[in-house]
Design a protein around this motif. Sequence first.
Motif, PDB file in Angstrom:
ATOM      1  N   GLU A   1      21.631   2.799 -11.673  1.00  0.00           N
ATOM      2  CA  GLU A   1      21.615   3.778 -10.537  1.00  0.00           C
ATOM      3  C   GLU A   1      22.239   5.182 -10.897  1.00  0.00           C
ATOM      4  O   GLU A   1      21.731   6.180 -10.271  1.00  0.00           O
TER       5      GLU A   1
ATOM      6  N   ASN B   1      23.480   0.552   1.635  1.00  0.00           N
ATOM      7  CA  ASN B   1      24.157   1.940   1.039  1.00  0.00           C
ATOM      8  C   ASN B   1      25.092   2.453   2.071  1.00  0.00           C
ATOM      9  O   ASN B   1      25.223   3.854   1.784  1.00  0.00           O
TER      10      ASN B   1
ATOM     11  N   ARG C   1      17.918   4.245  -4.219  1.00  0.00           N
ATOM     12  CA  ARG C   1      19.115   4.043  -4.920  1.00  0.00           C
ATOM     13  C   ARG C   1      19.048   2.580  -4.865  1.00  0.00           C
ATOM     14  O   ARG C   1      19.938   1.771  -5.705  1.00  0.00           O
ATOM     15  N   ASN C   2      18.184   1.468  -4.452  1.00  0.00           N
ATOM     16  CA  ASN C   2      18.112   0.209  -4.657  1.00  0.00           C
ATOM     17  C   ASN C   2      17.154  -0.277  -5.648  1.00  0.00           C
ATOM     18  O   ASN C   2      16.851  -1.144  -5.702  1.00  0.00           O
TER      19      ASN C   2
ATOM     20  N   ARG D   1      24.317  -2.713  -2.035  1.00  0.00           N
ATOM     21  CA  ARG D   1      23.310  -1.877  -2.821  1.00  0.00           C
ATOM     22  C   ARG D   1      22.253  -3.161  -3.042  1.00  0.00           C
ATOM     23  O   ARG D   1      21.183  -2.881  -3.519  1.00  0.00           O
TER      24      ARG D   1
END
Length: 710
Positions: free
Chosen positions: A37, A653, A685-686, A454
Amino acid sequence: MATRFPVADGDERVGSIEEPQTDPLIDFERLYRRAIENRYWLIGLIAGFLVLGLVATLVQTPMYRAASRIEISRVDTGGTELEGAEVKSEERDMLYYQTQYELLKSRFLAERAVEEGDLTQNPEFRQAYDIAEDAELSVEQAASIARDAITIEPLQGSTLVDIQASTPSPSLSAFLANLWAEQYLDANYEKRFGNTAMAREQLERQLSEQRARLEQSEAALNSYANRNQLVVIESRADDGGTSRQTLVTQELGALSQALGQATSRRIAAESAMSAGPGAGSDGGAAALRSALSQKQAELANLNATLGPDNPKVKAARAEIESLRNSLGNAGSVERSLRQAEYRKALREEQGLREQYDAAKSRFLTQQDQGVEYGILEREVNTNRELYNALLGRYKELGVVGTGTNNVTLIERALRPVSPYSPSLILNLLIALVLGLLTAAGAVYILDLADRTIRDPADVKREFDLAVLGLIPSIDTDDIGEELTNPYSALSEAYSSVRTSVGYALDMDGPISLLVTSTRPGEGKTLSSLAIAKVMARTGKKVVLIDFDLRRMGLSDMLGARSARDGLSKFLAGAVDAPTIVRDERYGLDFIPAGRPPKDPVELLAGPRPKGFLEKLKETYDVIVVDGGPVLGLADAPELSRSVDGVIYVVQANVGTNRSVRHALSRLRSARAPMLGAVVTQLDSRNEAYGYGYGYGYGYGYGPDRVPDDA
């Protein structure tokens, strides 16, 4: 593994909550995904370390290394007893060599090298270590610097040892390595033969001093002899000894002996002269006398037999007369000879006596000088004897006391041509390792500091809550279009939620669901509408209720905020039934919240909400309740006891796990029938955790395609 959980009325329903699992101490998979990430930041961090390694290489002082090699042969001193047990040969070897290595690194050897090499005043040494010319540098300080520059490296499997010196100067490195090896050799030799060497040194000093005294005394003796014209003759005896006599003494002795012989010869000549002719041993006169006697006897016989007139008698008489004349002449010559011999012997005696007297006069003159000469001569002899004795002792020590050093200098250090440090490759490798370690630490700290969701799998690990569905973040201005399109990613996601709810609850009869979240803005209201929509799509008769009496977000979304007889009015008992609005777009019925009440908790705490929901089950298959958030409010816990299942919305998040855990604990304290969680707003972001937007939901149709039967 499915689990039954209790509900408010005491029944048990089948849920999808699985047994909690024990989390590992370090979740490497989670850290790996966290690193993916933040990969761009981490790559920048590692690149920064590499730049630092490059800069450090450029600014670092070049270091030069030189090595001298020595060989250490162990000296076997016989058996060693250690605590009553004989130490084995291998152990003695190990102890011996370990001791030598420690000696090579000792401060004693460092100070010895500093003093022998005069490093405190060595300009190259001071310049190499930036020591000012006028700065004071003690032996201890120089020894400390030198020790830091020396490295002892034994060669495995051999008796060889490398002495490495690393300094900023190539010539200083070679000098220091050789100096260190030489001092170690000398120190080792002195240690083994120290007493003998000291004795030899002392004898050498004594020999030198005694030699000087002997030369000085001999010089004084010769000077005295020259000054007094003393001629000294040195003679060597058969036994090797020497004797010294002055020339006058030796001459006087010779003259004395010659004078004695001359006197003897004069006395003998005088005696012979006094004895007269015939008394000596003259052979001519004796023969004449013998011949005369023989002729006289013959004449007597002839005269008796032949008569006096016989010619033979006359001839004999004439011959006798002739012999008598001859004998008289011989006596005269003999007396003359003896007188001549006497005078000769007398002259020789007189001559020798004169010489003897002269020599004797000189001897008597030098006799006083001989006393002083003898004192000087005895001093010379004494010094010579002492010198010979010391020389003999020195030779004995030379034979007995010398030995061979068991340490040998094999190779002398040479001046290095290039520095060995700094090494660009090594510094870059170190920087890379440090960068990787720092990056790993940063990932670990980020993971510890970031308590948001996350990885959706954390919902199970952190909260012991089943994941009912994963809702991607949708960037659109018409969310209604996304919900009404059964093939959109959003509809597909909530269809999965519907399937999970079907696994958790018995869908054969009417059910009531409460949708809530930790705080506002996590997607609770949209999830309520979406779940109701996907339930209605299956043919169920669905009613959606806005139970969020404080914000009424669902009423705003569906355009029913202005409803007069809303839910709040019904709960307050102002009306017999709330207004039910049919929403054809979503294919469901909707009960708006109505006007905001003064005390929503009081309305929800009474029996009216539960009775209302039970009443609705007579008409509807699915009742979806949009409740208020949990934190800071008592609405959701109060309402949770009136439904068949609670769907908890968690926004990815955002927020902290602590707040989610606290909210869930409140619901569980109220004995809420928790079905699971819906994780919303998953984005790029995941992606590192395999839950990115666009994966899975568009499969088969694509984001813009619509099947033929749509």
